[in-house]
Design a protein around this motif. Structure first.
Motif, PDB file in Angstrom:
ATOM      1  N   SER A  67       0.815  -1.216   0.000  1.00 42.13           N
ATOM      2  CA  SER A  67       0.000   0.000   0.000  1.00 42.13           C
ATOM      3  C   SER A  67       0.848   1.265   0.000  1.00 42.13           C
ATOM      4  O   SER A  67       0.364   2.337  -0.335  1.00 42.13           O
ATOM      5  CB  SER A  67      -0.942   0.006   1.199  1.00 42.13           C
ATOM      6  N   SER A  68       2.132   1.166   0.348  1.00 36.80           N
ATOM      7  CA  SER A  68       2.989   2.351   0.349  1.00 36.80           C
ATOM      8  C   SER A  68       3.594   2.628  -1.035  1.00 36.80           C
ATOM      9  O   SER A  68       4.189   3.678  -1.241  1.00 36.80           O
ATOM     10  CB  SER A  68       4.115   2.185   1.376  1.00 36.80           C
ATOM     11  N   TYR A  69       3.444   1.690  -1.968  1.00 40.47           N
ATOM     12  CA  TYR A  69       4.018   1.886  -3.305  1.00 40.47           C
ATOM     13  C   TYR A  69       3.144   2.850  -4.102  1.00 40.47           C
ATOM     14  O   TYR A  69       1.949   2.633  -4.276  1.00 40.47           O
ATOM     15  CB  TYR A  69       4.135   0.553  -4.045  1.00 40.47           C
ATOM     16  N   HIS A  70       3.756   3.918  -4.570  1.00 39.05           N
ATOM     17  CA  HIS A  70       3.053   4.931  -5.356  1.00 39.05           C
ATOM     18  C   HIS A  70       4.075   5.568  -6.295  1.00 39.05           C
ATOM     19  O   HIS A  70       5.080   6.103  -5.853  1.00 39.05           O
ATOM     20  CB  HIS A  70       2.440   5.981  -4.424  1.00 39.05           C
ATOM     21  N   ARG A  71       3.833   5.476  -7.590  1.00 39.36           N
ATOM     22  CA  ARG A  71       4.754   6.045  -8.564  1.00 39.36           C
ATOM     23  C   ARG A  71       3.964   6.820  -9.603  1.00 39.36           C
ATOM     24  O   ARG A  71       2.943   6.346 -10.091  1.00 39.36           O
ATOM     25  CB  ARG A  71       5.539   4.920  -9.245  1.00 39.36           C
ATOM     26  N   GLU A  72       4.416   7.999  -9.905  1.00 39.47           N
ATOM     27  CA  GLU A  72       3.772   8.828 -10.921  1.00 39.47           C
ATOM     28  C   GLU A  72       4.706   8.957 -12.115  1.00 39.47           C
ATOM     29  O   GLU A  72       5.913   9.118 -11.945  1.00 39.47           O
ATOM     30  CB  GLU A  72       3.443  10.205 -10.355  1.00 39.47           C
ATOM     31  N   PHE A  73       4.131   8.881 -13.312  1.00 42.43           N
ATOM     32  CA  PHE A  73       4.929   9.055 -14.517  1.00 42.43           C
ATOM     33  C   PHE A  73       4.061   9.649 -15.605  1.00 42.43           C
ATOM     34  O   PHE A  73       2.828   9.640 -15.519  1.00 42.43           O
ATOM     35  CB  PHE A  73       5.577   7.742 -14.971  1.00 42.43           C
ATOM     36  N   ILE A  74       4.693  10.208 -16.614  1.00 46.17           N
ATOM     37  CA  ILE A  74       3.981  10.843 -17.730  1.00 46.17           C
ATOM     38  C   ILE A  74       4.330  10.093 -19.011  1.00 46.17           C
ATOM     39  O   ILE A  74       5.496   9.831 -19.300  1.00 46.17           O
ATOM     40  CB  ILE A  74       4.373  12.328 -17.847  1.00 46.17           C
ATOM     41  N   VAL A  75       3.288   9.737 -19.755  1.00 48.81           N
ATOM     42  CA  VAL A  75       3.437   9.037 -21.027  1.00 48.81           C
ATOM     43  C   VAL A  75       3.065  10.013 -22.131  1.00 48.81           C
ATOM     44  O   VAL A  75       2.051  10.708 -22.045  1.00 48.81           O
ATOM     45  CB  VAL A  75       2.520   7.791 -21.077  1.00 48.81           C
ATOM     46  N   GLU A  76       3.907  10.079 -23.167  1.00 47.58           N
ATOM     47  CA  GLU A  76       3.675  11.032 -24.241  1.00 47.58           C
ATOM     48  C   GLU A  76       3.924  10.365 -25.591  1.00 47.58           C
ATOM     49  O   GLU A  76       4.789   9.509 -25.730  1.00 47.58           O
ATOM     50  CB  GLU A  76       4.625  12.215 -24.063  1.00 47.58           C
ATOM     51  N   GLY A  77       3.123  10.759 -26.573  1.00 50.92           N
ATOM     52  CA  GLY A  77       3.289  10.238 -27.925  1.00 50.92           C
ATOM     53  C   GLY A  77       2.305  10.912 -28.862  1.00 50.92           C
ATOM     54  O   GLY A  77       1.601  11.850 -28.491  1.00 50.92           O
ATOM     55  N   PHE A  78       2.259  10.419 -30.084  1.00 47.06           N
ATOM     56  CA  PHE A  78       1.337  10.987 -31.070  1.00 47.06           C
ATOM     57  C   PHE A  78      -0.062  10.423 -30.872  1.00 47.06           C
ATOM     58  O   PHE A  78      -0.234   9.248 -30.549  1.00 47.06           O
ATOM     59  CB  PHE A  78       1.833  10.688 -32.490  1.00 47.06           C
ATOM     60  N   LYS A  79      -1.064  11.271 -31.075  1.00 46.28           N
ATOM     61  CA  LYS A  79      -2.463  10.845 -30.927  1.00 46.28           C
ATOM     62  C   LYS A  79      -2.772   9.741 -31.923  1.00 46.28           C
ATOM     63  O   LYS A  79      -2.426   9.825 -33.091  1.00 46.28           O
ATOM     64  CB  LYS A  79      -3.407  12.024 -31.154  1.00 46.28           C
ATOM     65  N   GLY A  80      -3.411   8.687 -31.441  1.00 42.87           N
ATOM     66  CA  GLY A  80      -3.824   7.588 -32.290  1.00 42.87           C
ATOM     67  C   GLY A  80      -2.768   6.518 -32.518  1.00 42.87           C
ATOM     68  O   GLY A  80      -3.051   5.490 -33.099  1.00 42.87           O
ATOM     69  N   TRP A  81      -1.542   6.733 -32.057  1.00 43.03           N
ATOM     70  CA  TRP A  81      -0.490   5.738 -32.235  1.00 43.03           C
ATOM     71  C   TRP A  81      -0.602   4.685 -31.134  1.00 43.03           C
ATOM     72  O   TRP A  81      -0.944   5.008 -29.996  1.00 43.03           O
ATOM     73  CB  TRP A  81       0.873   6.395 -32.200  1.00 43.03           C
TER      74      TRP A  81
END
Length: 141
Positions: free
Chosen positions: A118-132
Motif C-alpha cells: 500500500s505504500s508503493y506509489h509512482r507517478e509518470f507521464i506518457v507522451e506520444g502521437f495521438k492515435g499511435w
C-alpha cells in the motif's frame, strides 16, 4: 570451408538487443494498455528462437552450436526481463488520465500502485502521437 559462428549468433541476438533498446528508450503501449507492456516486449525478445530454428534447418547451426544457440535465446530474454523490466515498467494497476497537450501530441499523467504494497506509489507521464499504439515514458517522478 570454415563455419562462421559469429554471424548466426548475431542474428539470434538481434531481437533481444532490439527489445533491450526499446526498454532503455522506455517505449510502452498507449493508455489504457500501458499495464501490459511486458506482453509487448516478450514476443519481440523471443524472436531469436524461430531464427535459431531456421538457422538449424539451413545447416548454419548444427549439433552443439544449435543447442548453444537455443540456450542463448532462452537465457538472454530471461536476463532482460528479470533485470530490466522492474526498473520502470508500468504495472497492471496503473491508471492514466489525459492532460492538455499541444498539436498532435497526446500526454497522459499516470499513477502506478500495487495491491501488495500500500505504500508503493509512482507517478509518470506518457507522451506520444495521438492515435499511435505506442508511446514513451518521458517523466518518471
Amino acid at each position: 570451408m570454415k563455419n562462421n559462428l559469429i554471424k548466426p549468433m548475431l542474428m539470434i541476438m538481434a531481437a533481444p538487443v532490439f527489445a533491450a533498446i526499446l526498454f532503455f528508450i522506455k517505449i510502452v503501449p498507449a493508455p489504457p494498455n500501458q499495464g501490459v507492456a511486458i506482453l509487448f516486449y516478450l514476443p519481440i525478445c523471443m524472436l531469436g528462437v524461430p531464427v535459431c530454428i531456421l538457422l538449424g534447418f539451413q545447416k548454419k547451426l548444427a549439433g552443439a552450436k544449435l543447442l548453444a544457440g537455443l540456450i542463448l535465446t532462452l537465457i538472454v530474454p530471461c536476463f532482460v526481463f528479470i533485470l530490466l523490466s522492474p526498473l520502470w515498467m508500468p504495472s497492471g494497476m496503473s491508471t492514466c488520465k489525459q492532460v492538455d497537450s499541444p498539436g498532435m501530441l497526446a500526454r497522459y499523467e499516470c499513477v502506478d500502485s500495487s495491491s501488495d504494497d500500500s505504500s508503493y506509489h509512482r507517478e509518470f507521464i506518457v507522451e506520444g502521437f495521438k492515435g499511435w499504439p505506442i508511446m514513451r515514458i518521458v517523466e518518471d517522478q
